[in-house]
Write a protein that holds these residues in place. Sequence first.
Motif, PDB file in Angstrom:
ATOM      1  N   PRO A 210       0.670  -1.014  -0.239  1.00  0.00           N
ATOM      2  CA  PRO A 210      -0.410  -0.279  -0.112  1.00  0.00           C
ATOM      3  C   PRO A 210       0.923   1.106  -0.619  1.00  0.00           C
ATOM      4  CG  PRO A 210      -1.055  -1.596   1.865  1.00  0.00           C
ATOM      5  CD  PRO A 210       0.313  -2.176   1.124  1.00  0.00           C
TER       6      PRO A 210
ATOM      7  N   ALA B  87       2.490   1.847  -3.396  1.00  0.00           N
ATOM      8  CA  ALA B  87       1.198   2.414  -4.693  1.00  0.00           C
ATOM      9  C   ALA B  87       1.424   3.477  -3.819  1.00  0.00           C
ATOM     10  CB  ALA B  87       0.107   1.253  -4.212  1.00  0.00           C
ATOM     11  N   GLN B  88       1.123   4.052  -2.587  1.00  0.00           N
ATOM     12  CA  GLN B  88       0.996   5.350  -2.448  1.00  0.00           C
ATOM     13  C   GLN B  88       1.780   5.981  -3.376  1.00  0.00           C
ATOM     14  OE1 GLN B  88      -0.029   6.579   1.326  1.00  0.00           O
ATOM     15  NE2 GLN B  88      -0.870   8.440   1.155  1.00  0.00           N
TER      16      GLN B  88
ATOM     17  N   GLY C 214       1.024   6.510  -6.959  1.00  0.00           N
ATOM     18  CA  GLY C 214       0.311   7.747  -7.547  1.00  0.00           C
ATOM     19  C   GLY C 214      -0.653   6.240  -7.209  1.00  0.00           C
ATOM     20  N   ILE C 215      -1.053   5.146  -7.162  1.00  0.00           N
ATOM     21  CA  ILE C 215      -1.878   4.362  -7.745  1.00  0.00           C
ATOM     22  C   ILE C 215      -2.700   4.187  -6.885  1.00  0.00           C
ATOM     23  CG2 ILE C 215      -2.103   1.392  -7.537  1.00  0.00           C
ATOM     24  CD1 ILE C 215       0.954   2.235  -8.693  1.00  0.00           C
ATOM     25  N   THR C 216      -3.928   4.253  -6.866  1.00  0.00           N
ATOM     26  CA  THR C 216      -5.114   3.954  -6.013  1.00  0.00           C
ATOM     27  C   THR C 216      -5.453   2.644  -6.150  1.00  0.00           C
ATOM     28  OG1 THR C 216      -6.038   6.126  -6.428  1.00  0.00           O
ATOM     29  CG2 THR C 216      -7.505   4.865  -5.359  1.00  0.00           C
ATOM     30  N   ILE C 217      -5.945   1.628  -5.011  1.00  0.00           N
ATOM     31  CA  ILE C 217      -6.110   0.220  -5.170  1.00  0.00           C
ATOM     32  C   ILE C 217      -7.652   0.476  -4.485  1.00  0.00           C
ATOM     33  CG2 ILE C 217      -5.217  -1.474  -3.329  1.00  0.00           C
ATOM     34  CD1 ILE C 217      -2.894  -0.790  -3.053  1.00  0.00           C
ATOM     35  N   LYS C 218      -8.568   0.344  -4.995  1.00  0.00           N
ATOM     36  CA  LYS C 218      -9.871  -0.188  -4.953  1.00  0.00           C
ATOM     37  C   LYS C 218     -10.496  -0.944  -5.824  1.00  0.00           C
ATOM     38  CE  LYS C 218     -13.861   3.405  -5.041  1.00  0.00           C
ATOM     39  NZ  LYS C 218     -14.315   4.541  -5.315  1.00  0.00           N
ATOM     40  N   ASP C 219     -10.845  -1.853  -3.684  1.00  0.00           N
ATOM     41  CA  ASP C 219     -11.591  -2.882  -4.996  1.00  0.00           C
ATOM     42  C   ASP C 219     -13.274  -2.934  -5.239  1.00  0.00           C
ATOM     43  OD1 ASP C 219      -9.178  -4.760  -4.011  1.00  0.00           O
ATOM     44  OD2 ASP C 219      -9.827  -4.453  -1.908  1.00  0.00           O
ATOM     45  N   SER C 220     -13.741  -3.241  -6.161  1.00  0.00           N
ATOM     46  CA  SER C 220     -15.478  -3.179  -6.444  1.00  0.00           C
ATOM     47  C   SER C 220     -16.411  -3.798  -5.810  1.00  0.00           C
ATOM     48  CB  SER C 220     -15.345  -2.256  -7.849  1.00  0.00           C
ATOM     49  OG  SER C 220     -14.542  -3.694  -8.687  1.00  0.00           O
TER      50      SER C 220
END
Length: 218
Positions: A205, A208-209, A212-218
């Motif tokens: 995490p 990723a931050q 600039g990557i956003t980790i978002k589970d749909s």
Amino acid sequence: MPEPRTLADLPFAAYLEDHDGGRLESGGDYNVVHIADQEFDELAAGNARFSESALSAVRFTEGTLRRSRFNDVWLHGVQVIGTDLAESGWLDAEVVNSAFAGVAMFEAGLSRATFFGCKLVSVNLRGAKLRDVAFVNCVLRDVDFTEAELTDVTFPGSTLEDLRFEGVALKKVDLRDAAELGIRNGFASLRGAMITSTQAIDLAPAFAQTLGITIKDS
């Protein structure tokens, strides 16, 4: 994993002379001496030189040892509290069961140094250069390595908490055997470090931050 030496194991042990108990002086030479069971408060001993010497059960509180040199020294049970060790030099040093708290060590140079069972809390190592240094079974908490250079540095069995690595330069730095890996910042500067797959997952995490990557589970 290396083991710490005892006083008797030191190659110069038979030649050590007991320190007379007087205060350490600025620019003083302390060669082949054993300083034991002493307290130094508000010391003014910058540019002192310690060579083939041993310090055991010694406490430094406040004061300065700025630009001092520690060559082929052994420290056991030493407490360094709020002391200025900036720009100091450490060569072939062994530090055992000792504590450094609120210590300024920015722009210090450490080469072929080993810390065994030590605690470093709020130590400022900004701009320091560490080469062939091992922290064995130590606790490093709130240690600032900002813009430092670390080469061949290892942390076997050590707990690392809230370390700052912003702008650090790493080369062959092995974090794999750390008991706990806690980093506050500088994730983009970890190039040159070795970590385990488990550590990589834990740090994902933060990586990723940083990217600039956003980790978002749909």
